[in-house]
Design an enzyme around this catalytic site. Structure first.
Site, PDB file in Angstrom:
ATOM      1  N   ARG A  61       0.814  -1.213   0.000  1.00 10.53           N
ATOM      2  CA  ARG A  61       0.000   0.000   0.000  1.00 10.53           C
ATOM      3  C   ARG A  61       0.852   1.270   0.000  1.00 10.53           C
ATOM      4  NH1 ARG A  61      -2.428  -3.815   3.148  1.00 10.53           N
ATOM      5  NH2 ARG A  61      -1.462  -2.951   5.002  1.00 10.53           N
ATOM      6  N   GLU A  98       2.866  -7.015  14.499  1.00 12.67           N
ATOM      7  CA  GLU A  98       1.792  -7.270  15.450  1.00 12.67           C
ATOM      8  C   GLU A  98       1.114  -8.614  15.280  1.00 12.67           C
ATOM      9  OE1 GLU A  98       0.242  -4.041  12.549  1.00 12.67           O
ATOM     10  OE2 GLU A  98       2.133  -4.721  13.362  1.00 12.67           O
TER      11      GLU A  98
END
Length: 175
Positions: A61, A98
């Site tokens: 992205r 994460e």
């Protein structure tokens, strides 16, 4: 900056890519021409006088605004990609994020010591990906390194920015 139009068009997806993660989806910003223009204008104003020679877009992205901004700044684009996506000799950095472990790679000839680099990605959360890309860029000893993210997540106790003390880091939105 926290432009209200950008905030209003940002999609939140709970439990993606796994339970407990509240994903911020920038694709809703990319598909909206007004949001694209707002982001590009804000990024240009931040970096127009910094002497940027190359923008490192982070998979995947980060490629979108990296390319658009590079055009406006008359800079080159370097890709920081997942393993196996770049065809020439690469350097790599493995990191924890994460929701798992990952690796990023860059071509070994992507940057030189005369470059002024802007690392750009869509999102700063824990900072794992960004730190790995920063380490790759530092391998080349460029003149200066800036960092930018469209979104910085702080509302879930995430403090990715803390990994970059002393580095010129900007975000367009903090959520």
């Amino acid at each position: 900056m926290n432009n209200q139009t950008l905030i209003d068009n940002l999609r939140f997806i709970p439990d993606f890519p796994k339970k407990g993660i509240n994903f911020r989806d920038v694709t809703t910003l990319y598909k909206n021409a007004e949001c694209m223009q707002i982001m590009l204008d804000e990024l240009y104003e931040l970096y127009k006088d910094k002497g940027i020679t190359k923008i490192v877009g982070v998979e995947s992205r980060g490629f979108v605004m990296a390319a658009a901004l590079a055009d406006r700044l008359k800079a080159g684009v370097v890709l920081a990609r997942k393993p196996g996506k770049l065809p020439a000799t690469v350097i790599k950095e493995t990191f924890s994020k994460e929701y798992g472990v990952d690796t990023v790679e860059m071509h070994i000839d992507a940057i030189d010591q005369n470059d002024v680099i802007l690392i750009h990605d869509d999102l700063l959360a824990t900072g794992g990906t960004a730190k790995a890309v920063y380490k790759l860029v530092e391998h080349f000893h460029p003149k200066k390194v800036y960092m930018n993210f469209i979104i910085e997540i702080t509302d879930e106790g995430l403090h990715g920015r803390d990994l970059f003390e002393g580095i010129d880091l900007t975000t367009l939105m903090v959520v």
